[in-house]
Scaffold this active site. Structure first.
Site, short mmCIF file in Angstrom:
data_model
loop_
_atom_site.label_atom_id
_atom_site.label_comp_id
_atom_site.label_asym_id
_atom_site.label_seq_id
_atom_site.Cartn_x
_atom_site.Cartn_y
_atom_site.Cartn_z
N LYS A 118 -12.08 -2.82 -6.07
CA LYS A 118 -12.83 -1.57 -6.20
C LYS A 118 -11.99 -0.52 -6.92
CE LYS A 118 -15.95 1.38 -5.60
NZ LYS A 118 -17.12 1.28 -6.45
N LYS B 114 0.81 -1.22 0.00
CA LYS B 114 0.00 0.00 0.00
C LYS B 114 0.84 1.26 0.00
CE LYS B 114 -4.44 -1.40 1.87
NZ LYS B 114 -5.54 -1.04 2.76
N LYS C 129 -6.50 -9.47 -8.49
CA LYS C 129 -7.70 -9.61 -7.66
C LYS C 129 -8.81 -8.66 -8.13
CE LYS C 129 -8.11 -9.64 -2.96
NZ LYS C 129 -7.71 -9.62 -1.54
#
Ligand code: TRP
Length: 342
Positions: free
Chosen positions: A208, A121, A205
């Site tokens: 969103k 991240k 994956k």
């Protein structure tokens, strides 16, 4: 370092998701279906929307309340029953943050430096990441242990954070000589459908944050949209293989078969037994039909809930009261153990 300890409290389930502004098929099959199964087995469940974690990355304060409502609506539309399970916003229960501070003084810097999600991240410029992003897994440990949760349904990618939660619990009990105060929480890793991949790239994956909306099926998509996305999903030119091994090296085919199996509640083997040898021209319409049948009622319930924000707020506030009734005494016990006044 997770030594066995004598914990004799009740079985409790806790899990949470970030308020990302809309959940998708990956959240549904990878997590929510499992949350509902645990709830229906009669365990005491706490399902929170982790809006404290949401501010570890830049966020928009104006859209946060609605994002929390959307996540809660998705939980409930998927079958989480707010009468049985506590559904609440993490920020509404201040004990999460309070216990997180104590745990920040228990966890070691070296443990956090090994966390792979932070590395992903934070990206290349980790000097600019917030300190909160770095200590994110410590807050997650507090989320779990403030309820003395014994089981945590999560995806494969959260295993490392669960290990850290156990290490923190064990270290706390060793340092303060209070064996048995906390359970060592176990992940409940979702079975079939844990890893739902992008419809446009079988190696990524479903997410969103993917720029292409065609890469995911949202829980808010209507029947027509679902059918169109399945139709446009990436495939390869071969028919489906006659055996499960034949899916190796065919990520898109494997993903669609996996989605079918998860929606149906069956296995890859069953789906291959039925469709092996058939082309996508046959398989995709079937998948689309199944997806619409399973997801349309979820989408309907979701939009019904989103049309009544006052009702959602009432549910969230109720859930927070129930959660607090469990968290506050645990925090009181922790305060006594570490020697705080009063
Ligand atoms: N870190 C989890 C995720 O990225 C979200 C989360 C926060 C969570 N707190 C939790 C999951 C506690 C389980 C238990 O998916």
């Amino acid at each position: 370092m997770s030594d066995p300890v004598s914990y004799s409290g009740p079985e409790r389930i806790l899990s949470g998701m970030q308020p990302t502004g809309g959940l998708h098929l990956g959240n549904y099959l990878g997590a929510l279906v499992n949350w509902v199964a645990l709830q229906d087995r009669g365990a005491e469940c706490f399902y929170c929307v982790v809006d404290l974690h949401a501010i570890t990355m830049p966020h928009d304060p104006k859209s946060l309340p609605d994002a929390v409502r959307r996540a809660a609506a998705a939980y409930i539309a998927s079958g989480v029953d707010p009468e049985k399970s506590a559904v609440f916003a993490q920020s509404a229960v201040p004990e999460h943050a309070e216990l997180a501070w104590v745990f920040q003084c228990v966890a070691r810097l070296g443990w956090l430096e090994r966390m792979t999600q932070f590395k992903d991240k934070a990206g290349k410029d980790k000097e600019r990441a917030s300190v909160g992003l770095f200590t994110y897994p410590v807050l997650q440990a507090a989320d779990i242990l403030v309820y003395k949760a014994t089981h945590v349904p999560v995806g494969e990618d959260q295993k490392q954070h669960l290990e850290l939660s156990r290490d923190i619990a064990a270290r706390f009990m060793r340092d303060f000589n209070c064996d048995g105060v906390f359970p060592l929480p176990e992940p409940v890793i979702q079975g079939a459908g844990t890893r739902i991949m992008s419809l446009k790239d079988g190696s990524k994956k479903m997410s969103k944050s993917d720029l292409s909306d065609l890469s995911r099926i949202n829980l808010s998509d209507d029947a027509e949209t679902i059918a169109r996305k399945v139709k446009k999903a990436k495939t390869d030119p071969e028919p489906l293989p006659e055996s499960v091994e034949g899916l190796t090296g065919r990520p898109e085919a494997a993903n669609l078969v996996g989605i079918y199996a998860a929606l149906e509640g069956s296995t890859t083997e069953t789906v291959i037994a039925e469709f092996g040898g058939q082309g996508f021209g046959v398989f995709k319409p079937k998948l689309s039909e199944l997806a619409v049948a399973k997801l349309a009622p979820v989408a309907d319930e979701y939009s019904r809930l989103m049309d009544d924000p006052a009702e959602l707020d009432r549910i969230l506030s109720n859930g927070a009261d129930r959660a607090r009734a469990v968290a506050a005494p645990v925090m009181k016990e922790v305060r006594q153990i570490i020697g705080y006044w009063g």
